[in-house]
Design an enzyme around this catalytic site. Sequence first.
Site, PDB file in Angstrom:
ATOM      1  CD  GLU A 208      -2.850  -1.224   0.104  1.00  0.00           C
ATOM      2  OE1 GLU A 208      -3.198  -0.124  -0.401  1.00  0.00           O
ATOM      3  OE2 GLU A 208      -3.260  -2.313  -0.309  1.00  0.00           O
ATOM      4  CB  CYS A 243      -1.020   7.356   0.935  1.00  0.00           C
ATOM      5  SG  CYS A 243      -2.405   6.509   1.741  1.00  0.00           S
TER       6      CYS A 243
END
Length: 478
Positions: A208, A243
Amino acid sequence: MAGEAVRELRASFAAGRTRPAEWRAAQLRALVRMIDEKEADITAALHGDLAKPHMESYLHEISLAKSSCKFALNGLKNWMKPEKVPAAITTFPSSATIVPEPLGVVLIISAWNYPFLLSIDPVIGAIAAGNAVVLKPSEIAPATSSMFAKLLPEYVDSTCIKVVEGGVSETTALLEQRWDKIFYTGSGTVGRIVLAAAAKHLTPVALELGGKCPAIVDSDVDLHVAVKRLAVGKWGCNNGQACIAPDYIITTKSFAPELVDSLKRVLERFYGKDPLESADLSRIVNSKHFQRLTDLIEEKRVADKIVYGGQTDEKKLKIAPTILLDVPQDTALMTGEIFGPFLPIVTVEKIEDSIDVVNSKTKPLAAYLFTKNKKLQQDFVANVPAGGMLVNDVALHLTNPYLPFGGVGDSGTGSYHGKFSFDCFSHKKAVLVRGFGGEAAARYPPYTPEKQKILRGLINGSFIALILALLGFPRERR
């Protein structure tokens, strides 16, 4: 220590301790209880690591983690059931199922920016799938890491779920072990190291990562609503240290001045005239990242493009929300992921040109579009590769447990959230069951033209060939 932890977990897993639904549910209920009983400790740790506002800690980490636990508890029995699928004519009569089974002993390496949620969320999936787990929290968020090391053993089965603290050397030692899956959240640089270590044991990996998440803003939007959503999705998400925060905006040259003015008004309303004093704005995680960020905007070609903000306080590790207009594309600010409170605006002649700008960069974890134009929306969805996308808002797609969350290309591989977390840590085992009837003589040697004809018919779905095969043609010699 790493080897010893893995050996103990393998023994627990081999003994079948993690497989029963009752064990899985008990651990998940314990996590819900921990979140309820220790909310103040979690909030204090997040504030210690990032000066994260209490509201953000609750909304973005605590409440989402609790919802994830409850969703897994509600779905667990159905997720664990074998899935019946059709059996092919070539195996008639038979039954076919897909059986989800736990992978084994898994390693979860977490990130520092959402150190509670990004640690516990994949752990929830791993537990639900019946695995033994090692959680390695980020050493860059030491208060949260220490909290996990203290609290988790008080609530969950420590023979099957362990926390290992430490920095690079401890993480390296963990990566040298053999795992059944590694789940890593963080930067692409470290992601490559994790992937290389996993390759030695052919260990499957979920990465991720992040990337430069674009936000395209059309001129036909409800500007005040759009700007509020952009601002809270950028600076209200850990002051840009997220993110999925917008990394840059694309809009038209003619609309940019209006967009900038609206952003300025909203930011002043959100964080006051001196945002460095605002309690609603997270600080930069540490001095190393503070220096990295200030270096980005101190480059002259970048500094000249600041149209709002830019204030810094090294002692408090605070950086104000900063807007920049038409920064040169070859600067460090525009080539790497920012992961901070700077929001550059890129201008194009026509809004349709923005898709080419997005696609000239690596595939992002998230892509955002603000528009009322259905044709533009269709083109955006069809032609922009991204881990996920959201139209007319920012970040909220990750709150839907029915959507997978993950990257593509440089922004990651694999996905989780909801049942996708269960699937991430499960192996889907194919199971075909036959009785002793339904013998087809044509499948056995010696191969004759008659047998070949029947077998070809069977493979092509011929009902006559099926009947002939079931009747035993061509007849076998005993």
